[in-house]
Structures are given as structure tokens and as C-alpha cells.
Design a protein around this motif. Structure first.
Motif, short mmCIF file in Angstrom:
data_model
loop_
_atom_site.label_atom_id
_atom_site.label_comp_id
_atom_site.label_asym_id
_atom_site.label_seq_id
_atom_site.Cartn_x
_atom_site.Cartn_y
_atom_site.Cartn_z
N THR A 151 0.87 -1.18 0.00
CA THR A 151 0.00 0.00 0.00
C THR A 151 0.90 1.23 0.00
O THR A 151 1.63 1.48 0.96
N VAL A 152 0.88 1.98 -1.10
CA VAL A 152 1.75 3.14 -1.25
C VAL A 152 0.90 4.40 -1.21
O VAL A 152 -0.08 4.52 -1.94
N GLU A 153 1.27 5.35 -0.35
CA GLU A 153 0.57 6.64 -0.32
C GLU A 153 1.56 7.76 -0.50
O GLU A 153 2.59 7.79 0.16
N ARG A 154 1.26 8.68 -1.42
CA ARG A 154 2.14 9.84 -1.59
C ARG A 154 1.62 10.95 -0.69
O ARG A 154 0.55 11.51 -0.93
N LEU A 155 2.36 11.25 0.37
CA LEU A 155 1.88 12.20 1.38
C LEU A 155 2.16 13.63 0.96
O LEU A 155 1.43 14.55 1.30
N SER A 156 3.28 13.84 0.23
CA SER A 156 3.59 15.17 -0.33
C SER A 156 4.54 14.92 -1.49
O SER A 156 4.84 13.77 -1.81
N GLY A 157 5.02 15.98 -2.11
CA GLY A 157 5.88 15.83 -3.29
C GLY A 157 7.01 14.83 -3.10
O GLY A 157 7.28 14.02 -3.99
N ASP A 158 7.66 14.86 -1.93
CA ASP A 158 8.85 13.99 -1.77
C ASP A 158 8.69 12.97 -0.66
O ASP A 158 9.66 12.36 -0.22
N THR A 159 7.46 12.77 -0.15
CA THR A 159 7.26 11.88 1.00
C THR A 159 6.20 10.82 0.70
O THR A 159 5.12 11.16 0.21
N TYR A 160 6.56 9.58 0.95
CA TYR A 160 5.63 8.47 0.72
C TYR A 160 5.54 7.62 1.98
O TYR A 160 6.51 7.51 2.73
N SER A 161 4.38 6.97 2.17
CA SER A 161 4.33 5.92 3.19
C SER A 161 4.09 4.58 2.47
O SER A 161 3.44 4.54 1.43
N PHE A 162 4.68 3.54 3.04
CA PHE A 162 4.60 2.20 2.45
C PHE A 162 4.13 1.24 3.52
O PHE A 162 4.61 1.28 4.66
N GLU A 163 3.20 0.36 3.17
CA GLU A 163 2.78 -0.67 4.11
C GLU A 163 2.76 -1.99 3.35
O GLU A 163 1.91 -2.24 2.52
N ALA A 164 3.75 -2.84 3.65
CA ALA A 164 3.93 -4.09 2.90
C ALA A 164 3.25 -5.24 3.64
O ALA A 164 3.89 -6.22 3.99
N LYS A 165 1.94 -5.08 3.89
CA LYS A 165 1.24 -6.09 4.68
C LYS A 165 0.84 -7.28 3.81
O LYS A 165 1.08 -8.42 4.15
N ASN A 166 0.20 -6.99 2.68
CA ASN A 166 -0.35 -8.07 1.85
C ASN A 166 0.42 -8.20 0.54
O ASN A 166 0.01 -7.66 -0.48
N ILE A 167 1.54 -8.88 0.59
CA ILE A 167 2.37 -9.05 -0.60
C ILE A 167 1.87 -10.27 -1.39
O ILE A 167 1.66 -11.34 -0.82
N ASP A 168 1.68 -10.08 -2.69
CA ASP A 168 1.24 -11.17 -3.55
C ASP A 168 2.47 -11.90 -4.10
O ASP A 168 3.11 -11.45 -5.04
N LEU A 169 2.78 -13.04 -3.48
CA LEU A 169 4.01 -13.74 -3.87
C LEU A 169 3.94 -14.36 -5.27
O LEU A 169 4.96 -14.62 -5.90
N ASN A 170 2.72 -14.57 -5.77
CA ASN A 170 2.59 -15.11 -7.14
C ASN A 170 3.01 -14.09 -8.19
O ASN A 170 3.36 -14.44 -9.31
N PHE A 171 2.95 -12.81 -7.80
CA PHE A 171 3.30 -11.74 -8.73
C PHE A 171 4.71 -11.94 -9.30
O PHE A 171 5.00 -11.60 -10.44
#
Length: 435
Positions: free
Chosen positions: A64-84
Motif C-alpha cells: 500500500t503506497v501513499e504519496r503524502l507530499s511531493g517527496d514523501t511516501y508511506s509504504f505498508e507491505a502487509k499483503n504481498i502477492d508472492l505469485n506476482f
């Protein structure tokens, strides 16, 4: 129709410029978000193609990627799809992005398995990634190449600490092995580890997430594996290559420029190397102020012999700035030998500089002697193509100092590493436009 920059050179620039976040740090710390299911927030991320592609790739695999401002992001790698990782999309996107190798260490550590498309291009592919693979194997990973799918399948269900002497002090190789080791059982010792500031940043971030890494900043890292890692906030360092480029730009165009917020203590030997070319600068707070100077004179060694500037692993001088030093020396007073030890064929852009009127002797693929013109003769503008990301900016600096019009094609190469460079230079008064 590809984009090009059209530059009318010979004008002094003036003002302040803020360096972007460090590209080489970004690829590592953004990959590290895969080590935890908790939220990680990263700021000062540069808005450049290589980094944006990696962020997109993380989104594709379920982060889950959220762009909080021009140079700031939050990442939450909770549900990774390993088949990808066995999909065609991953093969295409992962194969086209050199930085995608950096996700392997974290995935092995957290999920015990990964698939990676065979990296393209033998020239750098084979040799460079050995360090990564050998490190993973020592930690207990098993590689199985499937020629039908073109993927390496990696089984790392039983990673355990060990002693690893890296075959080369590769920054990305060290980072990848560190990320795999932080969740391995027991103690891992990595000797001949790269110790660049980017890697120190990664290790400090991992420690804040709950890792146990000792020896940060040295070439001997001791890592005690932990059960799990948590979230954190991280701010990236400014890009030292940009800072060096702007110092060179100021000197070569006779401009008064202030480079803001440079994290001076992390620049190592870089400011000293530019001082050896005779460039005056002063530290004001955490800003580097460069006064307008008509002349700068290259120092000689104490015995009077010609100054040599060579690259070396950190804390030596970074190879990424040698092409900048070479260009800046063109208008210095005196001569300098540039010795590019760490990479082949990085000096071949010299022919474009010769066309502009520089006095350079290319001795062999690794060495070039620059005989400074001391601003007695101005370079002349020409049309040219940028061969790689670092040479591109060097040619840009040469064009800004030259008389008349220059056109630089293939600027995609420049934009892989430098964000909105035309707008930022325009703000200093440069006559540069995209065509």
C-alpha cells in the motif's frame, strides 16, 4: 521524437539550489520497506524515473503506497502477492529496472523465497550481481535457474548467520545481503562491506526498525538476526553527486551559487577534491557558498608533479563525480590527470569536449590528462548526445559555460538521475529549454 535540451551558454548564474534526495540511497531504503508489515514513511525521495519505477513495482506486488507530499511516501507491505513474482508483468518491469535486484534480499528474509528474472545485458549483468547471489548463498539460500521461464527461483526457508567476505565492496551487494541477514537466525559478519553514507543510512534505518547491526560506517558489519522488524520514519540524505555537480557548475560558469542543506559531514572527501582544482567555497551553516571566481588554479603535488585525481571505494572519491571533475578542469589553470579505475569506458564522452575546444589527451580507456584553458579560450556550443547519466550532466555543465548554442540529445539518460534539472537551472538564470 526524443526530447533534447537547447542551451545558450556563457552566462554567469546566480542564486540558491536545493539538492534532491540521493538516488542511490532511495533504491535501498525503499526496498527495505518489504522487511516489515508495519508502515514505513520515507521523505526527501527524488522524483526521478528509476525511483518512480521501483515505487510502482512495489505497488504492483501489493504494497500500500501513499504519496503524502511531493517527496514523501508511506509504504505498508502487509499483503504481498508472492505469485506476482512469477508473472509476465514482473518479468518485464523487474527486467528493465536495475534497482529491482534490491527487493530480493528483503523478500528472502521475510518470506523465505523469491523469483527473479535473469538480469539483462551481460556487460554489467553477470559480473555485478555475483556479489548479491554469493552473499545469499552463504546465508543458506539455494538458487535454481529455470531456462523455460527465464527466472531464478530462490529457496531461502532456512537462512542462518555466517561469515561473509564479499568479493567486492559493492554498495548494492552489501545492502542486499544486510537486508537478508537482519532476519536470519544467529550472527552474520560481513567483511569488505561497502561503507558509503547510503549504506550507513540503510543500516541506521534498519536499527530503528529493530535490527541489530554493529560497525556501521566501517567495512566490518556484525548483524545479530532478530525475529521481526517494525515501522519507522526515515529522511534521505541529499544527493552528493548533485552537490558535486553544482560545485563544478558554479566554478565553470563563474557563478555565485549557494547549495542548500548539504549534510556537509556526509560529503567525505568531495569538497576537498574540488578545492584541489582551486575552487573556493565556504560552509555557511549547512550550506555551501561558492563565490563567483574568474580563475581557479589546480594545485600540484608537494614535489611539483601533476595532480592526479582517481576514484576509489568510499571514503575515497566517488567514480560518479570524476566526469564532473574532468569537465571543470577544462577551464582551470594548470593540468590534471584523471584516472577512472573502477569502470571501463566512462571517459569516452571526451570526444564531445574536444569538439567544443577542450584540451584533453585521452591516454587510454581509464586515463585522461586535462590541460586547463584558464578561461583564455571559451568552449564553443555544439550538438551532442548524452551517453550515460553522469556524462550527461558533465556535458550540460560544459554547454552552460560555452559560447553559443548547444543541443544535448538523449536527455532521458540525464533524467534517470536528476529531477527537473532544466527548471532548477532556469531558476539560477540558465538559458536552457526543452525541445
Amino acid at each position: 521524437m526524443t526530447n533534447a535540451f537547447e542551451i545558450i551558454g556563457g552566462k554567469p548564474l546566480k542564486g540558491e539550489i536545493v539538492p534532491q534526495g540521493a538516488k542511490n540511497e532511495a533504491l535501498q531504503v525503499i526496498s527495505a520497506v518489504l522487511l516489515t508489515e508495519e508502515k514505513v514513511t520515507i521523505s526527501n525521495i527524488p522524483d526521478i524515473k528509476d525511483v518512480n519505477k521501483l515505487i510502482e513495482l512495489l505497488g504492483d506486488m501489493g504494497v500500500t503506497v501513499e504519496r503524502l507530499s511531493g517527496d514523501t511516501y508511506s509504504f505498508e507491505a502487509k499483503n504481498i502477492d508472492l505469485n506476482f513474482f512469477e508473472s509476465e508483468t514482473f518479468k518485464q518491469k523487474g527486467g528493465s529496472l536495475r534497482g529491482s535486484i534490491m527487493i530480493v534480499g528483503p523478500l528472502l528474509a521475510r518470506f523465505g523465497k523469491a523469483s527473479i528474472p535473469k538480469p539483462g545485458g551481460d556487460k554489467i549483468g553477470r559480473r555485478r550481481l555475483d556479489t548479491h547471489f554469493l552473499g545469499f548463498e552463504k546465508l543458506g539460500a539455494r538458487f535454481d535457474y529455470n531456462p523455460e521461464t527465464g527466472f531464478f527461483n530462490v529457496d531461502a526457508s532456512n537462512l542462518h548467520g555466517t561469515y561473509i567476505l564479499l568479493d567486492e565492496a559493492s554498495v548494492t551487494g552489501t545492502a542486499n545481503v544486510v537486508m537478508a541477514a537482519v532476519l536470519s537466525k544467529g550472527e552474520t559478519i560481513i567483511y569488505n562491506a561497502a561503507c558509503e553514507p547510503y549504506l550507513q543510512q540503510l543500516c541506521k534505518m534498519l536499527n530503528r526498525m529493530g535490527a541489530d547491526i554493529k560497525g556501521i560506517g566501517s567495512n566490518l558489519l556484525t548483524i545479530n538476526g532478530v525475529e521481526r522488524l517494525g515501522g519507522t520514519e526515515h529522511r534521505m540524505l541529499p544527493d552528493m553527486i548533485e552537490i558535486g555537480s553544482f560545485i563544478g557548475l558554479a566554478a565553470m560558469t563563474g557563478s555565485e551559487i549557494t547549495i542548500k542543506d548539504v549534510q556537509y559531514q556526509e560529503l567525505g572527501i568531495i569538497p576537498d577534491v574540488f578545492r584541489r582544482l582551486g575552487i573556493k567555497m565556504e560552509l555557511r551553516g549547512d550550506d555551501i557558498y561558492i563565490p563567483a571566481q574568474e580563475h581557479y588554479e589546480i594545485e600540484t603535488f608537494i614535489d611539483g608533479s601533476i595532480m592526479t585525481i582517481a576514484d576509489a571505494p568510499w571514503p575515497g572519491f566517488t567514480p560518479d563525480l570524476l566526469s564532473i571533475v574532468l569537465v571543470v578542469a577544462i577551464q582551470a589553470k594548470g593540468s590534471v590527470l584523471i584516472h577512472q579505475k573502477m569502470f571501463e569506458s566512462r571517459l569516452f564522452f571526451v570526444d564531445k569536449l574536444l569538439d567544443m575546444g577542450a584540451q584533453i589527451i585521452l591516454c587510454d580507456p581509464h586515463r585522461a590528462t586535462v590541460i586547463g584553458l584558464d578561461n583564455q579560450v571559451k568552449l564553443r556550443g555544439i550538438s551532442m548526445t548524452s551517453p550515460d547519466i553522469r556524462a550527461g550532466v558533465s556535458l550540460l555543465i560544459a554547454a552552460l559555460s560555452a559560447q553559443g548554442k548547444s543541443t544535448i540529445y538523449n536527455i532521458e539518460q540525464i533524467e534517470r538521475g536528476y529531477q527537473h534539472i532544466d527548471q532548477r537551472l532556469q531558476a539560477l538564470g540558465a538559458d536552457i529549454k526543452r525541445i
